[in-house]
Design an enzyme around this catalytic site. Sequence first.
Site, PDB file in Angstrom:
ATOM      1  N   ASP A 293       0.995  -1.258  -0.080  1.00  0.00           N
ATOM      2  CA  ASP A 293       0.009  -0.086  -0.215  1.00  0.00           C
ATOM      3  C   ASP A 293       1.022   1.155  -0.007  1.00  0.00           C
ATOM      4  OD1 ASP A 293       0.739   0.249   2.738  1.00  0.00           O
ATOM      5  OD2 ASP A 293      -0.724  -0.877   3.241  1.00  0.00           O
TER       6      ASP A 293
ATOM      7  N   ASP B 286       1.704   4.933   1.427  1.00  0.00           N
ATOM      8  CA  ASP B 286       1.573   5.929   2.715  1.00  0.00           C
ATOM      9  C   ASP B 286       2.058   7.356   2.323  1.00  0.00           C
ATOM     10  OD1 ASP B 286       0.743   3.994   4.734  1.00  0.00           O
ATOM     11  OD2 ASP B 286       2.472   3.061   4.222  1.00  0.00           O
TER      12      ASP B 286
ATOM     13  N   ASP C 121       9.650   4.557  12.595  1.00  0.00           N
ATOM     14  CA  ASP C 121      10.215   3.586  13.519  1.00  0.00           C
ATOM     15  C   ASP C 121      11.716   2.818  13.036  1.00  0.00           C
ATOM     16  OD1 ASP C 121       9.137   2.500  11.284  1.00  0.00           O
ATOM     17  OD2 ASP C 121       7.858   1.019  12.426  1.00  0.00           O
TER      18      ASP C 121
HETATM   19  P1  ATP Z   1       3.545  -2.260   5.261  1.00  0.00           P
HETATM   20  O1  ATP Z   1       2.506  -1.477   4.669  1.00  0.00           O
HETATM   21  O2  ATP Z   1       4.343  -2.963   3.884  1.00  0.00           O
HETATM   22  O3  ATP Z   1       3.192  -3.261   6.241  1.00  0.00           O
HETATM   23  P2  ATP Z   1       4.713  -0.044   6.220  1.00  0.00           P
HETATM   24  O4  ATP Z   1       6.182   0.103   7.136  1.00  0.00           O
HETATM   25  O5  ATP Z   1       4.212   0.887   5.169  1.00  0.00           O
HETATM   26  O6  ATP Z   1       4.856  -1.784   5.987  1.00  0.00           O
HETATM   27  P3  ATP Z   1       2.343   0.854   7.682  1.00  0.00           P
HETATM   28  O7  ATP Z   1       1.785   0.390   8.935  1.00  0.00           O
HETATM   29  O8  ATP Z   1       1.698   1.340   6.420  1.00  0.00           O
HETATM   30  O9  ATP Z   1       3.634  -0.118   7.501  1.00  0.00           O
HETATM   31  O10 ATP Z   1       3.027   2.293   8.131  1.00  0.00           O
HETATM   32  C1  ATP Z   1       3.687   3.377   7.160  1.00  0.00           C
HETATM   33  C2  ATP Z   1       4.971   4.068   7.673  1.00  0.00           C
HETATM   34  O11 ATP Z   1       4.304   4.678   8.901  1.00  0.00           O
HETATM   35  C3  ATP Z   1       5.911   3.034   8.126  1.00  0.00           C
HETATM   36  O12 ATP Z   1       6.847   2.786   7.234  1.00  0.00           O
HETATM   37  C4  ATP Z   1       6.603   3.867   9.355  1.00  0.00           C
HETATM   38  O13 ATP Z   1       7.334   4.923   8.611  1.00  0.00           O
HETATM   39  C5  ATP Z   1       5.551   4.689   9.852  1.00  0.00           C
HETATM   40  N1  ATP Z   1       4.795   4.016  11.053  1.00  0.00           N
HETATM   41  C6  ATP Z   1       3.918   2.850  11.020  1.00  0.00           C
HETATM   42  N2  ATP Z   1       3.881   2.267  12.228  1.00  0.00           N
HETATM   43  C7  ATP Z   1       4.773   2.865  13.038  1.00  0.00           C
HETATM   44  C8  ATP Z   1       5.029   2.873  14.415  1.00  0.00           C
HETATM   45  N3  ATP Z   1       4.394   1.942  15.322  1.00  0.00           N
HETATM   46  N4  ATP Z   1       6.049   3.786  15.014  1.00  0.00           N
HETATM   47  C9  ATP Z   1       6.868   4.944  14.297  1.00  0.00           C
HETATM   48  N5  ATP Z   1       6.382   4.770  13.024  1.00  0.00           N
HETATM   49  C10 ATP Z   1       5.448   4.009  12.337  1.00  0.00           C
HETATM   50 MG    MG Z   2       2.105   0.862   4.200  1.00  0.00          MG
END
Ligand code: ATP
Ligand code: MG
Length: 470
Positions: A88, A90, A164
């Site tokens: 996805d 962001d 993170d």
């Molecule tokens: P995926 O969508 O592939 O599972 P993602 O890293 O994009 O992985 P998301 O949950 O979509 O995960 O989160 C988007 C972004 O928001 C992350 O890449 C990170 O930069 C930030 N993020 C998400 N959760 C946290 C958290 N608990 N603490 C700090 N930053 C976060």
């Molecule tokens: Mg994501």
Amino acid sequence: MRRKGTVDTISAVRPNPADQVADQHLEGDTITSVSEPRRIPRAEHPVSRSLLSSAALRTLYTLRDAGFEAYLVGGGVRDILAGITPKDFDIATNAHPEQIKPLFRSCRLIGRRFVICHVRFGGEVIELTTFRGAISDSMERDDTGRILSDNVYGTLETDAFRRDFTVNALYYDISDFAIVDYCGGLEDLDARVIRMIGDVESRYREDPVRMLRAVRIANKLRFELAADTAEPIARLAPLLREIPAARLFDEVLKILQNVDAVANYESLAHFGLFTELFPDTDRLCDREDMADDFVALALSNTAERIRNELPVSPAFLYAALLWPPVLQRYRQTLRSEGPSPAVVMQQAAEEVLARAIRRVAIPKRFSIPMREIWLMQPRFEQQSDSRARRLMSHPRFRAAYDFLLLRAEVGEAPQALAGWWTDAQTRLTADRLDDDAGVFDDAAPVGDDDAAPRKRRRRRRSRSRPDAQA
Ligand code: ATP
Ligand code: MG
């Protein structure tokens, strides 16, 4: 022996490139120094607009055209740079939620701690967040350090240090298509390392779910965890108890209803995280190979179905994750002169569920079919055609039968029992077709009768036992 595989950790500890600057951010409300980010121009990186979804592009352009900053961030940038397709997209912006809302036809504001905007284009949802402000001492926290209120907005730079892992803090700037890197994420991508930004322990304390994210993202990318990022996890795993059970339900699905489910399960067990999510199951999996094998087989089955783009149900997954304690309770209480197996199973199910949902919430729409899957297991022991016909018409029969096959595959239920049910379906379906043929005289050719059950059976095997074919 219980599998103790894990995500690897690198032994070499290099200084966290974020430490210096992040410390400055941790000092207080005011940012005293601004670090220069690394900017990689479009010609020198592979993130192209053609790799973004049209919804992500439209969101980025809408924000830019309204005069705001807009960046793709997180998994979208990270995965493209790592050579895999993002799940996805962001987006981060300097626009505040009340400025974002009027720009999009379908925009939902969610969350109380920190407002996130979900912008919907058809079936796709883009997660849009306003830059977060720097961490400060005035933020409300609980005793363990978990941040409770978090509603201060900031700049691109403060936002970067609130993310993170370094590889998750890479930004693709829609104004000039450059990648912006404040935290050393590009270097860590090259080195294939997941590294926490800032002081590792306090970042886990701020939000313990980051421990689950570390494991999931490392396994997804086949990266290693930096030694300092891995080290505190086993120690801090109990902090997961502070996380609301409803949030953990979503996180468990992300990590176990996943193509890397088996590796994730092994890593969760290794770091002592699985026991915080499913304590009763974990205890049994540590003691009994069969319980561990069953959970691992159910997870590899789920992963295979996802790879084959077949539907997967959280009810089946959770039924499998909680089966070892349900079975144990069932066996402990079943007596020849006591209540019927159905009643005993019902009680075991209630007891185990009541304990489990204190850690990980399970919505009713899943716990009801889970119970049905469990309750059908003792009914499978009655091998009679009339009962089989009745059971086969139950809407949960398919899932419960697949569940029985898994039990048989690890040796927990007799192979002969699973075989009887496999044959019963073919035989009883064929009987019914024979009866129908009688009604229509000899209108149905024998070959057709034969073909129908064989086809059903082949399909069933490939759905329920993908591992056998791997
Ligand atoms: P995926 O969508 O592939 O599972 P993602 O890293 O994009 O992985 P998301 O949950 O979509 O995960 O989160 C988007 C972004 O928001 C992350 O890449 C990170 O930069 C930030 N993020 C998400 N959760 C946290 C958290 N608990 N603490 C700090 N930053 C976060
Ligand atoms: Mg994501």
